[in-house]
Motif scaffolding. Structure first.
Motif, PDB file in Angstrom:
ATOM      1  N   LEU A 198       0.811  -1.212   0.000  1.00  0.00           N
ATOM      2  CA  LEU A 198       0.000   0.000   0.000  1.00  0.00           C
ATOM      3  C   LEU A 198       0.847   1.266   0.000  1.00  0.00           C
ATOM      4  CD1 LEU A 198      -2.682  -1.152   2.566  1.00  0.00           C
ATOM      5  CD2 LEU A 198      -2.849  -1.152   0.084  1.00  0.00           C
ATOM      6  N   GLN A 199       2.103   1.149   0.410  1.00  0.00           N
ATOM      7  CA  GLN A 199       3.023   2.273   0.417  1.00  0.00           C
ATOM      8  C   GLN A 199       4.032   2.100  -0.715  1.00  0.00           C
ATOM      9  OE1 GLN A 199       2.464   4.798   2.454  1.00  0.00           O
ATOM     10  NE2 GLN A 199       0.796   3.728   3.514  1.00  0.00           N
ATOM     11  N   GLU A 200       4.656   3.201  -1.125  1.00  0.00           N
ATOM     12  CA  GLU A 200       5.616   3.143  -2.237  1.00  0.00           C
ATOM     13  C   GLU A 200       6.842   2.300  -1.878  1.00  0.00           C
ATOM     14  OE1 GLU A 200       5.151   3.979  -5.129  1.00  0.00           O
ATOM     15  OE2 GLU A 200       3.532   5.436  -5.114  1.00  0.00           O
ATOM     16  N   PRO A 201       7.286   1.436  -2.823  1.00  0.00           N
ATOM     17  CA  PRO A 201       6.640   1.152  -4.119  1.00  0.00           C
ATOM     18  C   PRO A 201       5.369   0.335  -3.931  1.00  0.00           C
ATOM     19  CG  PRO A 201       8.548  -0.248  -3.837  1.00  0.00           C
ATOM     20  CD  PRO A 201       8.529   0.670  -2.639  1.00  0.00           C
ATOM     21  N   ALA A 202       4.271   0.853  -4.419  1.00  0.00           N
ATOM     22  CA  ALA A 202       2.954   0.294  -4.148  1.00  0.00           C
ATOM     23  C   ALA A 202       2.461  -0.549  -5.316  1.00  0.00           C
ATOM     24  CB  ALA A 202       1.971   1.431  -3.870  1.00  0.00           C
ATOM     25  N   SER A 203       1.454  -1.350  -5.030  1.00  0.00           N
ATOM     26  CA  SER A 203       0.785  -2.119  -6.076  1.00  0.00           C
ATOM     27  C   SER A 203      -0.016  -1.175  -6.972  1.00  0.00           C
ATOM     28  CB  SER A 203      -0.150  -3.156  -5.452  1.00  0.00           C
ATOM     29  OG  SER A 203       0.557  -4.049  -4.622  1.00  0.00           O
ATOM     30  N   ARG A 204      -0.375  -1.687  -8.135  1.00  0.00           N
ATOM     31  CA  ARG A 204      -1.129  -0.887  -9.110  1.00  0.00           C
ATOM     32  C   ARG A 204      -2.383  -1.674  -9.490  1.00  0.00           C
ATOM     33  NH1 ARG A 204       1.845   2.863 -12.169  1.00  0.00           N
ATOM     34  NH2 ARG A 204       0.789   2.215 -14.078  1.00  0.00           N
ATOM     35  N   SER A 205      -3.496  -1.280  -8.908  1.00  0.00           N
ATOM     36  CA  SER A 205      -4.758  -1.982  -9.148  1.00  0.00           C
ATOM     37  C   SER A 205      -5.701  -1.206 -10.051  1.00  0.00           C
ATOM     38  CB  SER A 205      -5.461  -2.268  -7.809  1.00  0.00           C
ATOM     39  OG  SER A 205      -4.716  -3.175  -7.032  1.00  0.00           O
ATOM     40  N   GLN A 206      -5.230  -0.112 -10.654  1.00  0.00           N
ATOM     41  CA  GLN A 206      -6.131   0.694 -11.470  1.00  0.00           C
ATOM     42  C   GLN A 206      -6.517   0.007 -12.771  1.00  0.00           C
ATOM     43  OE1 GLN A 206      -3.087   1.553 -10.395  1.00  0.00           O
ATOM     44  NE2 GLN A 206      -2.062   3.016 -11.755  1.00  0.00           N
ATOM     45  N   TYR A 207      -5.763  -1.014 -13.182  1.00  0.00           N
ATOM     46  CA  TYR A 207      -6.102  -1.754 -14.407  1.00  0.00           C
ATOM     47  C   TYR A 207      -6.289  -3.233 -14.108  1.00  0.00           C
ATOM     48  CZ  TYR A 207      -4.100   2.555 -16.251  1.00  0.00           C
ATOM     49  OH  TYR A 207      -3.826   3.869 -16.498  1.00  0.00           O
ATOM     50  N   MET A 208      -6.701  -3.584 -12.887  1.00  0.00           N
ATOM     51  CA  MET A 208      -6.821  -4.976 -12.481  1.00  0.00           C
ATOM     52  C   MET A 208      -8.210  -5.241 -11.890  1.00  0.00           C
ATOM     53  SD  MET A 208      -5.608  -7.990 -12.215  1.00  0.00           S
ATOM     54  CE  MET A 208      -3.844  -7.849 -12.490  1.00  0.00           C
ATOM     55  N   PRO A 209      -9.161  -5.723 -12.713  1.00  0.00           N
ATOM     56  CA  PRO A 209     -10.470  -6.096 -12.159  1.00  0.00           C
ATOM     57  C   PRO A 209     -10.325  -7.309 -11.231  1.00  0.00           C
ATOM     58  CG  PRO A 209     -10.563  -5.827 -14.550  1.00  0.00           C
ATOM     59  CD  PRO A 209      -9.115  -5.855 -14.175  1.00  0.00           C
ATOM     60  N   ARG A 210     -11.194  -7.354 -10.210  1.00  0.00           N
ATOM     61  CA  ARG A 210     -11.158  -8.464  -9.256  1.00  0.00           C
ATOM     62  C   ARG A 210     -12.582  -8.880  -8.892  1.00  0.00           C
ATOM     63  NH1 ARG A 210      -6.413  -5.640  -7.665  1.00  0.00           N
ATOM     64  NH2 ARG A 210      -4.606  -7.020  -7.501  1.00  0.00           N
ATOM     65  N   GLN A 211     -12.695 -10.148  -8.515  1.00  0.00           N
ATOM     66  CA  GLN A 211     -13.982 -10.696  -8.083  1.00  0.00           C
ATOM     67  C   GLN A 211     -13.764 -11.537  -6.828  1.00  0.00           C
ATOM     68  OE1 GLN A 211     -15.721 -13.613 -10.637  1.00  0.00           O
ATOM     69  NE2 GLN A 211     -17.722 -13.576  -9.614  1.00  0.00           N
ATOM     70  N   SER A 265       9.167   3.577  -7.533  1.00  0.00           N
ATOM     71  CA  SER A 265       7.824   4.042  -7.190  1.00  0.00           C
ATOM     72  C   SER A 265       6.922   4.062  -8.415  1.00  0.00           C
ATOM     73  CB  SER A 265       7.910   5.440  -6.582  1.00  0.00           C
ATOM     74  OG  SER A 265       8.377   6.367  -7.550  1.00  0.00           O
ATOM     75  N   THR A 266       5.614   4.149  -8.162  1.00  0.00           N
ATOM     76  CA  THR A 266       4.649   4.217  -9.265  1.00  0.00           C
ATOM     77  C   THR A 266       4.775   5.520 -10.040  1.00  0.00           C
ATOM     78  OG1 THR A 266       3.012   5.092  -7.711  1.00  0.00           O
ATOM     79  CG2 THR A 266       3.003   2.719  -8.092  1.00  0.00           C
ATOM     80  N   THR A 267       5.181   6.591  -9.369  1.00  0.00           N
ATOM     81  CA  THR A 267       5.381   7.850 -10.099  1.00  0.00           C
ATOM     82  C   THR A 267       6.533   7.740 -11.086  1.00  0.00           C
ATOM     83  OG1 THR A 267       6.750   8.652  -8.268  1.00  0.00           O
ATOM     84  CG2 THR A 267       4.422   9.253  -8.255  1.00  0.00           C
ATOM     85  N   THR A 268       7.594   7.018 -10.711  1.00  0.00           N
ATOM     86  CA  THR A 268       8.703   6.787 -11.649  1.00  0.00           C
ATOM     87  C   THR A 268       8.238   5.989 -12.849  1.00  0.00           C
ATOM     88  OG1 THR A 268      10.295   6.821  -9.817  1.00  0.00           O
ATOM     89  CG2 THR A 268      11.016   5.826 -11.889  1.00  0.00           C
ATOM     90  N   LEU A 269       7.395   4.981 -12.604  1.00  0.00           N
ATOM     91  CA  LEU A 269       6.861   4.196 -13.713  1.00  0.00           C
ATOM     92  C   LEU A 269       5.983   5.054 -14.621  1.00  0.00           C
ATOM     93  CD1 LEU A 269       6.691   1.377 -14.972  1.00  0.00           C
ATOM     94  CD2 LEU A 269       4.683   0.938 -13.559  1.00  0.00           C
ATOM     95  N   ASP A 270       5.214   5.970 -14.026  1.00  0.00           N
ATOM     96  CA  ASP A 270       4.392   6.871 -14.844  1.00  0.00           C
ATOM     97  C   ASP A 270       5.259   7.824 -15.667  1.00  0.00           C
ATOM     98  OD1 ASP A 270       1.985   5.811 -14.046  1.00  0.00           O
ATOM     99  OD2 ASP A 270       1.843   7.106 -12.291  1.00  0.00           O
TER     100      ASP A 270
END
Length: 642
Positions: free
Chosen positions: A138-151, A259-264
């Motif tokens: 949940l903290q940097e480097p964090a997971s990226r769930s914005q493109y991951m649907p879940r059920q 971090s996710t910002t570096t990936l962006d």
């Protein structure tokens, strides 16, 4: 929450698209098998019901992440939700509270599920305060769930009759539009198809498009390696692999080393390069070049790379939006302008490429509207594989046309080579005939010169002998005739200088000439002096020896006939430059050298032509009382008579 009828209509449209995809891409049926399960019967199950009553959101506290807010709750009308308009400068953590009523007479008949389209960017889920799921980091480097649907399937023991609460903790993103995606709750047979459509849209089609881009990109590079002049193949291969990298950043969900910002930052730099490379690929495809505009695009990419790499975090989101917008405008400008370039090029495959680019325009505008409003569904995941395959088909058409042109060129080349070979054969035959005629003519000229210089001189000497001797006996006549016969034989035998024997010394070379002319000089009261070196410093060729013999005979004969000289000097030497020098001097009445140039003295003209033919120099100086004939031959022992 969506009404049931709306869900069914949406589901039916997606299934139709999936069916078309399966028919077009049967080779990848295994890839889609996980996303193509048929939808079970949609008859409602009355034994269990879930009804969402209210959805609220409130800011959380990062210092106390597990503590739910007690105030500040804002009611939402629907999902998805993006909070950048509500809280423009808030990128921390928020809580979503979904209150729903649950009633179930027989939980064993219908398992309950709920599906979540996405979380921006990571979070946790609780059912009635019990943790159901959490991202890896949940903290940097964090997971990226914005493109991951879940059920998730919900155990009956986790629910209670009546009011239940689904808590969703969302950790925001500095560079993404933070919030929560669509939510679907109900029995499994209703939720699962919707979840599969989300997976298809956000994951499966993206992975499928990456696979197609990889294959098409490899083919582009192979085509470029076989034909380096087709630079467009290289650039289209580059943009395919750029899209692979861009999509990989999109698909990554697990935490990374950075971090996710570096990936962006990296993802947006790749997109800017993809846009610039796409323009160059389009221009080279139609064989056009815009040097100044290309420099402007590279300057844009350089500025984008520097700004995206070095921008401080508070300004990073604005910088990303600015350069992404500029890149999209460049992309749309390319798609709009390419049909005009295709018309200029007049290439058949460029018209097809123009059609593909025109298709990009409404897709890009539609998806831009979707990103802004979150209404509807994006088209690019569904059209991406088709457009990539269309680009590959255009490549195949270009290769096929090039192959036909090469085949036609080879055919034309073979015909031209055959025709040129026939013409060359005919020309060589003509040249051969001309060469034979030239050889015959040269032989005749050489023979005439030899007859004039050799046999002609002997005849003149014989005539002089007869003139100065009134009483000639038969033996003397026979001697003269034998001398003429020998001279004629010498002319015939000297036709090939290669077979002639080279005298061992200068004295040996001069001996026959000296023997012949000394007796004649004595009979005409002419004193002669002969000077020769004892050995050759550099041995001359047979042609040199024969030529000097003919020159000496002609010159001495002319002295006897015309000069009225009383003294003759004959020398043969080698000068300091290594040239062989023959000099004949007399004290006769002389003549005008101009008469030689005008052709009045045939013998001297013959001597000059003979010397110049083998690269030598022939000089004549004449005045009353002194005439000098000088012949200089360079030392080329293997020279041949031409």
């Amino acid at each position: 929450m969506m009404q049931k009828s709306t869900q069914y209509s949406f589901k039916f449209s997606k299934d139709t698209v999936m069916t078309v995809l399966f028919m077009c891409f049967m080779v990848f049926s295994g890839l889609f098998s996980t996303a193509s399960a048929s939808i079970p019967s949609q008859n409602p199950v009355d034994s269990c019901q879930i009804r969402v009553q209210q959805i609220e959101v409130a800011k959380g506290n990062l210092n106390q992440p597990m503590q739910k807010p007690t105030d500040g709750w804002i009611r939402l009308e629907k999902l998805p939700d993006r909070w950048e308009k509500r809280w423009p400068d808030f990128h921390d953590m928020a809580w979503y509270k979904v209150q729903f009523d649950y009633a179930c007479k027989d939980p064993t008949q219908a398992p309950l599920s709920f599906a979540l389209e996405n979380i921006t960017q990571s979070g946790r889920i609780f059912i009635n305060d019990a943790l159901l799921w959490s991202d890896l980091s949940l903290q940097e480097p964090a997971s990226r769930s914005q493109y991951m649907p879940r059920q998730w399937n919900i155990a009956s023991s986790s629910l209670k009759e009546g009011r239940n609460i689904l808590w969703i903790q969302v950790y925001g993103s500095l560079t993404q539009k933070s919030g929560l995606g669509r939510l679907e709750m109900g029995i499994n047979q209703h939720v699962y198809p919707i979840y599969k459509n989300w997976v298809l849209e956000k994951r499966t089609l993206a992975i499928f498009n990456v696979m197609i881009c990889f294959v098409v990109g490899i083919f582009y590079f192979l085509a470029w390696f076989t034909n380096r002049e087709e630079r467009s193949f290289f650039w289209y291969g580059i943009i395919n692999f750029c899209w692979i990298l861009y999509s990989t950043c999109y698909l990554l969900s697990d935490p990374l080393l950075f971090s996710t910002t570096t990936l962006d930052r990296i993802q947006n730099i790749i997109f800017c390069f993809y846009t610039v490379a796409g323009c160059i690929a389009a221009w080279t495809f139609v064989h056009l070049s815009f040097d100044r505009l290309e420099k402007v695009l590279w300057i844009f990419f350089l500025c984008a790379s520097v700004c995206l790499s070095l921008s401080p975090l508070p300004q990073l989101n604005s910088v990303i939006q600015i350069f992404f917008a500029i890149a999209m405008l460049i992309f749309l400008a390319k798609c709009i302008c390419f049909p005009f370039l295709a018309y200029r090029s007049k290439l058949p495959e460029s018209y097809l490429m123009a059609g593909v680019y025109l298709i990009f325009i409404p897709i890009a505008l539609h998806d831009a509207h979707f990103v802004i409003t979150m209404e509807g569904h994006p088209l690019s995941p569904y059209t991406g594989p088709f457009t990539t395959l269309a680009l590959g088909a255009v490549l195949a058409l270009r290769l096929a046309r090039n192959s036909r042109q090469i085949k036609q060129f080879n055919k034309t080349l073979s015909e031209n080579v055959y025709r040129a070979r026939a013409e060359l054969t005919e020309s060589l035959e003509k040249q051969h005939q001309l060469a034979l005629e030239n050889v015959r003519l040269q032989e005749r000229i050489h023979l005439s010169h030899d007859l004039h210089d050799g046999l002609g001189g002997s005849i003149v000497r014989s005539m002089l002998t007869l003139e100065h001797n009134e009483k000639i006996e038969k033996p003397q006549v026979m001697s003269i005739l034998k001398l003429l016969r020998n001279d004629l034989r010498q002319v015939i035998d000297s036709g090939s200088s290669l077979t002639s024997k080279i005298p061992a010394t200068p004295v040996e070379w001069a001996a026959p000439i000296r023997h012949r002319f000394v007796q004649l000089f004595e009979e005409t009261d002419i004193r002669s002096k002969w000077h020769f070196e004892q050995q050759w410093q550099t041995q001359p060729s047979a042609l040199y020896c024969i030529t000097l013999t003919r020159i000496a005979e002609e010159a001495l004969t002319n002295i006897l006939k015309h000069s009225k000289a009383t003294q003759v000097y004959v020398t043969l030497r080698e000068n300091e430059n290594g040239w062989l020098v023959l000099q004949i001097e007399d004290n006769g009445i002389g003549f005008s050298p101009a008469e030689v140039d005008s052709g009045l003295h045939v013998g001297l003209q013959s001597m000059r032509a003979r010397i110049e033919r083998i690269g030598g120099q022939f000089q004549v100086e004449s005045q009353p009382g002194r005439t000098v004939i000088e012949v200089m031959l360079p030392f080329i022992p293997d020279i041949q008579q031409t």
